[in-house]
Design an enzyme around this catalytic site. Sequence first.
Site, PDB file in Angstrom:
ATOM      1  N   LYS A 185       4.569 -82.099  48.137  1.00 33.16           N
ATOM      2  CA  LYS A 185       3.560 -81.567  49.054  1.00 33.16           C
ATOM      3  C   LYS A 185       2.955 -82.694  49.880  1.00 33.16           C
ATOM      4  O   LYS A 185       2.783 -83.816  49.395  1.00 33.16           O
ATOM      5  CB  LYS A 185       2.433 -80.886  48.270  1.00 33.16           C
ATOM      6  CG  LYS A 185       2.878 -79.685  47.467  1.00 33.16           C
ATOM      7  CD  LYS A 185       1.736 -79.120  46.648  1.00 33.16           C
ATOM      8  CE  LYS A 185       2.198 -77.937  45.820  1.00 33.16           C
ATOM      9  NZ  LYS A 185       1.151 -77.451  44.927  1.00 33.16           N
ATOM     10  N   HIS A 202      -1.617 -76.995  39.522  1.00 31.32           N
ATOM     11  CA  HIS A 202      -0.411 -76.175  39.672  1.00 31.32           C
ATOM     12  C   HIS A 202       0.829 -77.027  39.887  1.00 31.32           C
ATOM     13  O   HIS A 202       0.745 -78.134  40.403  1.00 31.32           O
ATOM     14  CB  HIS A 202      -0.542 -75.243  40.878  1.00 31.32           C
ATOM     15  CG  HIS A 202      -1.742 -74.363  40.833  1.00 31.32           C
ATOM     16  ND1 HIS A 202      -2.435 -73.999  41.974  1.00 31.32           N
ATOM     17  CD2 HIS A 202      -2.382 -73.767  39.808  1.00 31.32           C
ATOM     18  CE1 HIS A 202      -3.439 -73.209  41.642  1.00 31.32           C
ATOM     19  NE2 HIS A 202      -3.435 -73.049  40.326  1.00 31.32           N
ATOM     20  N   GLN A 230       7.847 -74.992  54.146  1.00 30.58           N
ATOM     21  CA  GLN A 230       6.790 -73.980  54.054  1.00 30.58           C
ATOM     22  C   GLN A 230       5.445 -74.655  54.262  1.00 30.58           C
ATOM     23  O   GLN A 230       5.186 -75.712  53.683  1.00 30.58           O
ATOM     24  CB  GLN A 230       6.852 -73.324  52.670  1.00 30.58           C
ATOM     25  CG  GLN A 230       5.838 -72.237  52.437  1.00 30.58           C
ATOM     26  CD  GLN A 230       6.038 -71.556  51.078  1.00 30.58           C
ATOM     27  OE1 GLN A 230       7.152 -71.362  50.625  1.00 30.58           O
ATOM     28  NE2 GLN A 230       4.943 -71.194  50.447  1.00 30.58           N
ATOM     29  N   LYS A 253      -6.117 -66.977  36.189  1.00 30.54           N
ATOM     30  CA  LYS A 253      -4.927 -67.716  35.761  1.00 30.54           C
ATOM     31  C   LYS A 253      -5.263 -69.171  35.439  1.00 30.54           C
ATOM     32  O   LYS A 253      -4.801 -69.720  34.439  1.00 30.54           O
ATOM     33  CB  LYS A 253      -3.874 -67.622  36.858  1.00 30.54           C
ATOM     34  CG  LYS A 253      -2.603 -68.389  36.600  1.00 30.54           C
ATOM     35  CD  LYS A 253      -1.593 -68.211  37.714  1.00 30.54           C
ATOM     36  CE  LYS A 253      -2.124 -68.782  39.005  1.00 30.54           C
ATOM     37  NZ  LYS A 253      -1.158 -68.786  40.090  1.00 30.54           N
ATOM     38  N   ASP A 254      -6.074 -69.807  36.299  1.00 28.33           N
ATOM     39  CA  ASP A 254      -6.380 -71.225  36.095  1.00 28.33           C
ATOM     40  C   ASP A 254      -7.310 -71.470  34.907  1.00 28.33           C
ATOM     41  O   ASP A 254      -7.370 -72.587  34.400  1.00 28.33           O
ATOM     42  CB  ASP A 254      -6.981 -71.831  37.365  1.00 28.33           C
ATOM     43  CG  ASP A 254      -5.933 -72.042  38.451  1.00 28.33           C
ATOM     44  OD1 ASP A 254      -4.724 -72.019  38.136  1.00 28.33           O
ATOM     45  OD2 ASP A 254      -6.329 -72.225  39.618  1.00 28.33           O
ATOM     46  N   ARG A 260      -8.771 -75.097  42.690  1.00 27.22           N
ATOM     47  CA  ARG A 260      -7.435 -74.507  42.667  1.00 27.22           C
ATOM     48  C   ARG A 260      -6.512 -75.502  41.970  1.00 27.22           C
ATOM     49  O   ARG A 260      -6.238 -76.570  42.487  1.00 27.22           O
ATOM     50  CB  ARG A 260      -6.959 -74.209  44.089  1.00 27.22           C
ATOM     51  CG  ARG A 260      -7.821 -73.179  44.811  1.00 27.22           C
ATOM     52  CD  ARG A 260      -7.296 -72.895  46.201  1.00 27.22           C
ATOM     53  NE  ARG A 260      -8.185 -72.039  46.966  1.00 27.22           N
ATOM     54  CZ  ARG A 260      -8.126 -70.714  47.008  1.00 27.22           C
ATOM     55  NH1 ARG A 260      -7.196 -70.076  46.321  1.00 27.22           N
ATOM     56  NH2 ARG A 260      -8.969 -70.032  47.745  1.00 27.22           N
ATOM     57  N   TYR A 319      -1.304 -77.483  53.503  1.00 27.84           N
ATOM     58  CA  TYR A 319      -0.262 -78.285  52.864  1.00 27.84           C
ATOM     59  C   TYR A 319       1.132 -77.824  53.221  1.00 27.84           C
ATOM     60  O   TYR A 319       1.390 -76.650  53.414  1.00 27.84           O
ATOM     61  CB  TYR A 319      -0.444 -78.378  51.347  1.00 27.84           C
ATOM     62  CG  TYR A 319      -0.586 -77.100  50.581  1.00 27.84           C
ATOM     63  CD1 TYR A 319       0.452 -76.623  49.800  1.00 27.84           C
ATOM     64  CD2 TYR A 319      -1.778 -76.392  50.597  1.00 27.84           C
ATOM     65  CE1 TYR A 319       0.314 -75.472  49.052  1.00 27.84           C
ATOM     66  CE2 TYR A 319      -1.927 -75.233  49.852  1.00 27.84           C
ATOM     67  CZ  TYR A 319      -0.872 -74.786  49.089  1.00 27.84           C
ATOM     68  OH  TYR A 319      -1.017 -73.629  48.364  1.00 27.84           O
ATOM     69  N   ARG A 372     -13.909 -87.828  75.350  1.00 27.01           N
ATOM     70  CA  ARG A 372     -13.521 -86.414  75.250  1.00 27.01           C
ATOM     71  C   ARG A 372     -13.403 -85.943  73.815  1.00 27.01           C
ATOM     72  O   ARG A 372     -13.359 -84.758  73.539  1.00 27.01           O
ATOM     73  CB  ARG A 372     -12.190 -86.174  75.954  1.00 27.01           C
ATOM     74  CG  ARG A 372     -12.185 -86.499  77.427  1.00 27.01           C
ATOM     75  CD  ARG A 372     -10.792 -86.490  77.982  1.00 27.01           C
ATOM     76  NE  ARG A 372     -10.011 -87.543  77.313  1.00 27.01           N
ATOM     77  CZ  ARG A 372      -8.683 -87.592  77.288  1.00 27.01           C
ATOM     78  NH1 ARG A 372      -7.975 -86.652  77.873  1.00 27.01           N
ATOM     79  NH2 ARG A 372      -8.062 -88.580  76.689  1.00 27.01           N
ATOM     80  N   GLU A 377      -1.640 -87.999  65.715  1.00 24.51           N
ATOM     81  CA  GLU A 377      -0.411 -87.319  65.316  1.00 24.51           C
ATOM     82  C   GLU A 377      -0.524 -87.050  63.821  1.00 24.51           C
ATOM     83  O   GLU A 377      -0.544 -87.979  63.017  1.00 24.51           O
ATOM     84  CB  GLU A 377       0.772 -88.239  65.616  1.00 24.51           C
ATOM     85  CG  GLU A 377       2.106 -87.595  65.470  1.00 24.51           C
ATOM     86  CD  GLU A 377       3.219 -88.513  65.963  1.00 24.51           C
ATOM     87  OE1 GLU A 377       3.534 -89.482  65.239  1.00 24.51           O
ATOM     88  OE2 GLU A 377       3.742 -88.259  67.062  1.00 24.51           O
ATOM     89  N   HIS A 381      -0.791 -80.487  40.691  1.00 24.92           N
ATOM     90  CA  HIS A 381      -1.664 -80.748  41.831  1.00 24.92           C
ATOM     91  C   HIS A 381      -2.797 -79.733  41.861  1.00 24.92           C
ATOM     92  O   HIS A 381      -2.615 -78.563  41.517  1.00 24.92           O
ATOM     93  CB  HIS A 381      -0.854 -80.647  43.140  1.00 24.92           C
ATOM     94  CG  HIS A 381      -1.710 -80.668  44.347  1.00 24.92           C
ATOM     95  ND1 HIS A 381      -1.987 -79.532  45.081  1.00 24.92           N
ATOM     96  CD2 HIS A 381      -2.373 -81.681  44.944  1.00 24.92           C
ATOM     97  CE1 HIS A 381      -2.782 -79.856  46.081  1.00 24.92           C
ATOM     98  NE2 HIS A 381      -3.028 -81.145  46.030  1.00 24.92           N
TER      99      HIS A 381
END
Length: 186
Positions: free
Chosen positions: A72, A62, A47, A169-170, A59, A132, A23, A28, A119
């Site tokens: 994270k 940060h 969050q 910004k980056d 990205r 995340y 299937r 988990e 990260h």
Amino acid sequence: MQLVETPLKDCFILEPRIFNDDRGFFFESYNKNTFDKLLGKNIDFVQDNQSHSVYGVLRGLHFQKGVHAQAKLVRVLEGSVLDVAVDLREDSPSFGKWYSVELTDKNFKQFFIPRGFAHGFVVLSPTAIFSYKCDNFYNKASEGGLLFNDPSLNIDWNIKTEEAILSDKDQINPLFNQLDFKNLWN
């Protein structure tokens, strides 16, 4: 779920146990009891974030400063990314070192990055959906960054620098040696 150590102190890769049959598959992806037992600490995620990006979107790197620092737990729901963590904790044996892992919708790996790390990730597939969990709420005033192509770190992002698609910004994040490490986590 299996915990795999990385060369960075307190950073871990988590590999779930996959149940396959005719299937499809089941696994988990997160269980607080299992997760806390594997790490030997209590992490309360508050969050969840998700992004959709195209090939070359980078990205990072940060972090959140001070009392807003975040741990994270990251994974890829669709596609493939190279995920990178840089240890910014001066008292750590892996201070100033980085580690990368490819996270895909096929390998189901997750990467745990504790507080005190920069990260970032770059998309290696045509598109990717990245998810995340964070153990602290985002705070704009506490944003911090590190230039992705800092020559002193020499991170191999697995793409050509000119292929990287960065936010404004980056593109102007500071170099590693320009960070005020004494005041990052106070």
